[in-house]
Structure formats: structure tokens, C-alpha cells
Scaffold this active site. Structure first.
Site, short mmCIF file in Angstrom:
data_model
loop_
_atom_site.label_atom_id
_atom_site.label_comp_id
_atom_site.label_asym_id
_atom_site.label_seq_id
_atom_site.Cartn_x
_atom_site.Cartn_y
_atom_site.Cartn_z
N SER A 149 37.49 30.02 -43.26
CA SER A 149 36.81 30.62 -42.21
C SER A 149 38.08 31.74 -41.47
O SER A 149 39.11 31.31 -41.42
CB SER A 149 36.06 29.89 -40.95
OG SER A 149 35.83 30.50 -39.81
N TYR B 208 35.76 22.79 -35.05
CA TYR B 208 35.65 23.36 -36.10
C TYR B 208 36.78 24.18 -36.50
O TYR B 208 37.23 24.24 -37.80
CB TYR B 208 34.55 24.39 -35.94
CG TYR B 208 34.08 25.44 -37.00
CD1 TYR B 208 33.28 25.02 -37.92
CD2 TYR B 208 34.69 26.66 -36.90
CE1 TYR B 208 32.77 25.93 -38.95
CE2 TYR B 208 34.25 27.62 -38.11
CZ TYR B 208 33.34 27.09 -39.07
OH TYR B 208 32.97 27.82 -40.00
#
Ligand code: NAD
Length: 279
Positions: A164, A177
Site C-alpha cells: 500500500s 494497517y
């Protein structure tokens, strides 16, 4: 093994992954689904891993079979060692081997730090990071057993870790995350270094904002989308297909010399757009 530096990369083809066997974790939704379709269209046989929503996985399998390749759905929780071991073992039994792993399964459990439970921390690290480790470990055992088959691919195996932009951009309220994706980056480069001598290529794709269920609230309303677009120089939210295309390219022999790299597919989100007018 042909280690000649004079080998020209093969010409671009519509089916660059013909005859290869690919596993996509979290393959029945969003980015995983688009990637599974792109791999099938590129000629690979595809195993669609899912942990929930079997009908979505089975429908996708039918769609992939429409490309004239083999496919099946396999239920497994990637954070569970026994289930990952069984998943890869079945693939070797049924399809003969595994050439490509797309370690894509991931989730978010967001909260400000002082409200984040240990369960939410462990769950996200368990799926997003440990899940990729377990899948990579099992795939690599098979890559090494089989070695390079030149008619199939120039490498003994390819792993694409779905990371990401948050392996780079800190993200308040999402510490579990962001930490998991930061971990994915270092895991990916370390594995790439460790495995390159065995002709195994490990790379990552780092998506920016892609329209999928994981971030629905960020694009669902016009106002949310406008806010999001301020972060994207290229002026559009990404589609899952943008990622599928990038994954196929990375896995193809045209990209045989790409090792240990993160390909950002983010419409320029990591270009720090705030500095275009400020700073
Ligand atoms: P999604 O929610 O549509 O897909 C995630 C998939 O992972 C689902 O199929 C889900 O069932 C599966 N999954 C969750 N836990 C699992 C487990 N324990 N075992 C197996 N599968 C499991 O979201 P998405 O956007 O398609 O996300 C796919 C990947 O892309 C994730 O790793 C995510 O972090 C990453 N990503 C997404 C975006 C984005 O903007 N959508 C941006 C950057 C990175």
C-alpha cells in the site's frame, strides 16, 4: 539454468503467463478479483483463495474459466499456518505446481491508538503480514523443488506482495494497517535478496486509493470522493483493474530483471501533492 546476459526479453504477447499456475489470496473481492481475472486473461491457471463469500469465489472461477484456463476456489484463512500449508499442497496436487503467488489478502480494523484493542492490532498484523509470510514460505518450497522450467518462465517463481502507499505514508488512526504494510515492504525486500540467487523474483505492488469494499467510505459519496481526489495528482480514483494489469506485467518474463521493487500504482499519491502549491 541459463544465466546469459544476452537473452533478449520475449516479445510482448496477449497471454504472457500461458501455462503458469497462479494463487491469489483474498481473490474473490476488489483488487484480488481483478487480479485473478487479469491473470486468467493472461493465460495462467488460477486458484482463487477466499475466507468468506463462497458464491463470489465460485462465480469468479466460472468467469476465469471463460478464458480457456483452469481455475478453482479454495477456502483458507491466510493467517492460519495449517490452512496455508494445505492450500499450497492441494494446488501442487491438482495443478502440478505453483509459479505465481499474489499475496493480496488484507483488511483494516481502524481506531485511534488509545481505542485500538490488542485483538484489532493482532488481527491486522496476522492477516496482512503473517499471512503473506506463510503463503510466501509455502510457495517458495515448491518453487525451489521445481526450479526453472525455461519453456514456462525464465524464473523459478514470482511473488507479488500487495502492499500500500501506507508502507511509505504514515496514516493516523490506522497504526495497525500502516505498520503491517511497512512490515510487508521490509519482508518483501529481504525475501527478494534471499531468493534472487535461486531465480525467484519477489516484488510488491503498492496501490493508492482503489475503489473497492475495503475503503468504501472514502469514495462512496461525492463529498468523500472530492476530499480523496485532493490527494491524487492524476485526478481519478483507481480501479481494481489498474492493479491487475500491473501485477500481470510484474509477473511476466518481460519484467524478468525486476527484483525487490515496489511498483506504486497510485495516480501520484506518493508525490506529496500538498507540496505542489505549498512547502
Ligand atoms: P477487499 O476487502 O475487497 O479485499 C480483501 C480480500 O482479502 C477479501 O477477499 C477478504 O475476504 C480477504 N481476506 C481478509 N482476511 C482474510 C484471511 N484471513 N484469509 C484470506 N483472505 C482474507 O479489499 P481490497 O481493496 O481489494 O484489498 C486487497 C489488498 O489491497 C489488501 O491487502 C489491501 O490492504 C490492499 N490495498 C488496497 C487499497 C485500496 O485502496 N483498495 C489500497 C492499498 C492497498
Amino acid at each position: 539454468m541459463n544465466t546469459s546476459t544476452h537473452d533478449a526479453p520475449p516479445a510482448f504477447s496477449a497471454t504472457p503467463l500461458k501455462g503458469q499456475k497462479a494463487l491469489v489470496t483474498g481473490g474473490n473481492s476488489g483488487i484480488g478479483k481483478a487480479t485473478a481475472l487479469a491473470l486468467g486473461r493472461a493465460g495462467a491457471d488460477v486458484v482463487v483463495n477466499y475466507v468468506s463469500d463462497q458464491p463470489a469465489a465460485e462465480n469468479l472461477v466460472k468467469e476465469i474459466e471463460g478464458f480457456g484456463v483452469r481455475a478453482y476456489a479454495h477456502e483458507a484463512d491466510v493467517s492460519r499456518e495449517d490452512q496455508v500449508v494445505d492450500m499450497v499442497a492441494r494446488m501442487v496436487r491438482e495443478l502440478g505446481t505453483i509459479d505465481i503467488l499474489i499475496a493480496n489478502a488484507g483488511l483494516q480494523r481502524d481506531a485511534p491508538l488509545t481505542e485500538m484493542s490488542l485483538d484489532a492490532w493482532n488481527k491486522v498484523l496476522g492477516v496482512n503480514l503473517t499471512g503473506q509470510f506463510l503463503c510466501a514460505r509455502e510457495a517458495v518450497k515448491e518453487f525451489r523443488r521445481r526450479g526453472v522450467v525455461p519453456e514456462v518462465s525464465r524464473s523459478a517463481g514470482k511473488i507479488v506482495c500487495m502492499s500500500s502507499v501506507h508502507q511509505l505514508i504514515p496514516w493516523a488512526g490506522h497504526v495497525n494497517y500502516a505498520a503491517s504494510k511497512g512490515g510487508v515492504e521490509m519482508m518483501m525486500t529481504t525475501l527478494a535478496q534471499e531468493l534472487a540467487p535461486q531465480r525467484i523474483r519477489v516484488n510488491a505492488v503498492a496501490p493508492g486509493a482503489i475503489r473497492t469494499p475495503i475503503n468504501r467510505s472514502a469514495w462512496e459519496t461525492k463529498q468523500a470522493e472530492a476530499e480523496l481526489l485532493r490527494l491524487i495528482p492524476y485526478g481519478r480514483v483507481g480501479d481494481p483493474e489498474d492493479i491487475g494489469t500491473a501485477v500481470v506485467a510484474l509477473c511476466s518474463d518481460q519484467f524478468d530483471y525486476v527484483v525487490g521493487t515496489t511498483l506504486y500504482v497510485d495516480g501520484g499519491m506518493t508525490l506529496f501533492p500538498g507540496f505542489a502549491t505549498g512547502g
